[in-house]
Design a protein around this motif. Structure first.
Motif, PDB file in Angstrom:
ATOM      1  N   THR A  35       0.819  -1.217   0.000  1.00 54.64           N
ATOM      2  CA  THR A  35       0.000   0.000   0.000  1.00 54.64           C
ATOM      3  C   THR A  35       0.851   1.265   0.000  1.00 54.64           C
ATOM      4  O   THR A  35       0.304   2.369   0.012  1.00 54.64           O
ATOM      5  CB  THR A  35      -0.933   0.033   1.220  1.00 54.64           C
ATOM      6  N   ARG A 103       0.246   0.708  13.188  1.00 52.71           N
ATOM      7  CA  ARG A 103      -1.085   0.774  12.577  1.00 52.71           C
ATOM      8  C   ARG A 103      -1.170  -0.190  11.411  1.00 52.71           C
ATOM      9  O   ARG A 103      -1.042   0.201  10.256  1.00 52.71           O
ATOM     10  CB  ARG A 103      -1.335   2.212  12.102  1.00 52.71           C
ATOM     11  N   ASP A 105      -3.402  -1.584   9.822  1.00 55.57           N
ATOM     12  CA  ASP A 105      -4.421  -1.359   8.788  1.00 55.57           C
ATOM     13  C   ASP A 105      -3.897  -0.465   7.665  1.00 55.57           C
ATOM     14  O   ASP A 105      -4.406  -0.495   6.555  1.00 55.57           O
ATOM     15  CB  ASP A 105      -5.670  -0.732   9.395  1.00 55.57           C
ATOM     16  N   TYR A 106      -2.847   0.315   7.945  1.00 54.45           N
ATOM     17  CA  TYR A 106      -2.285   1.170   6.897  1.00 54.45           C
ATOM     18  C   TYR A 106      -1.561   0.351   5.835  1.00 54.45           C
ATOM     19  O   TYR A 106      -1.269   0.863   4.757  1.00 54.45           O
ATOM     20  CB  TYR A 106      -1.250   2.148   7.500  1.00 54.45           C
ATOM     21  N   PHE A 107      -1.232  -0.886   6.160  1.00 61.34           N
ATOM     22  CA  PHE A 107      -0.372  -1.679   5.284  1.00 61.34           C
ATOM     23  C   PHE A 107      -1.139  -2.799   4.599  1.00 61.34           C
ATOM     24  O   PHE A 107      -0.542  -3.659   3.972  1.00 61.34           O
ATOM     25  CB  PHE A 107       0.793  -2.236   6.089  1.00 61.34           C
TER      26      PHE A 107
END
Lengths: 108, 108, 108
Positions: A35, A103, A105-107
Motif C-alpha cells: 500500500t 497501525r 491497517d495502513y499496510f
C-alpha cells in the motif's frame, strides 16, 4: 525475539537497483499488494553482485536507489517472488527483515 | 522469528560516520570479505556519541553518510571487529541487524 | 535469533514523515530519552496511509524524510508512544526493529 506492546510484526522489503529500474520495482510492489513505499535515491555503491559482473567488481556505480516497502507477512512472499524474477535480468539486491508497525491497517 | 521461503539469513551492518571517513569504512568492509555495499550520503544528525563530545551534544552535524553492507553471519564478526577499531578514534555508530537475502552466493 | 559477540540488543525506530514534521519527530526522540538520531531527507514515496488519504493514494509525495534513532529496549516504549500520538494528526509511518550495537553507553 523482543516484542513491543501493541506493535504488529511485518516484513520490511528493501531493494537496491539502478535508478532506471525504480519504476519496475515500484510497480511490482503495488501489484503484489503493497500500500506504499519509500524511495531513497542518489545512492552510490559497489554491487554485491560483483561475482556476476566480472571485471566490473570494483567499479562503483552512482545513481542507485533503494526502495523500501512494509507489508504483512502473508503478503511478503508475493512481493519477494516478483522482485526475484526482476533481479534475474537486472542488477540489484533484495533484503527482507522483520519489523513492527503501530497501525497495521495502513499496510493492508 | 519469522522465516521466509528460500531466503537465507545474513547480517546487515550499518555504519554512520562523517563523510571523510567513508573510504575507511568501505575499505574495512572489503578487507573483511564483504562483496558489496551501499552508501547513503548527505545525511544530517545528532551524534549518539554526545556523551563523548561534551558541549557539542546538541550541535547537529551535516555531511554524515551511512554505509550498508550485508554479509554472511560467519563473516560478520570480522567486519564488526574492524569497524569497532575504527570507531575507537572516529565519531560514528554501528548497527547490526538480521536480514534475509534471496541469492546468498552474491554475498560470499 | 542470531546473536553477536559483545553486541547489545537495541530498538531501532524509523519514522517517515513530511519534511515539515522533522523537527517535531526530532523533539519527541530527544524528550523520550534518545541520545541521537540520523535524518535522511529528500525521499520520495507513496504513503502507506493511502487508505486514509482517499484519492491521494497514487499521488507520489516528494520531500519526505526518514528519521532513525536507536534506543535501549526499555526506553523504546516511550519513544513509540510519542510518535504514535504525533501520527494521529500527521501523515507518516513508524517502523520498529531489533538491532544490535557495540557501545550501548552511547545510547543511554
Amino acid at each position: 525475539m523482543t516484542t513491543w506492546t501493541n506493535l504488529t510484526p511485518m516484513a520490511k522489503i528493501e531493494v537496491v537497483v539502478d535508478g532506471e529500474d525504480v519504476p519496475a520495482v515500484r510497480d511490482l510492489f503495488l501489484e503484489a499488494g503493497a500500500t506504499g513505499y519509500t524511495t531513497v535515491s542518489g545512492l552510490s555503491g559497489l554491487g554485491h553482485d560483483g561475482y556476476h559482473q566480472g571485471q566490473l567488481l570494483f567499479n562503483d556505480r552512482a545513481s542507485l536507489s533503494m526502495l523500501i516497502t512494509v507489508v504483512p507477512m502473508e503478503r511478503s512472499e508475493a512481493v519477494i517472488a516478483g522482485i526475484r524474477r526482476l533481479l534475474e535480468s537486472r542488477s540489484g539486491v533484495l533484503f527482507v527483515s522483520e519489523t513492527h508497525v503501530s497501525r497495521p491497517d495502513y499496510f493492508t
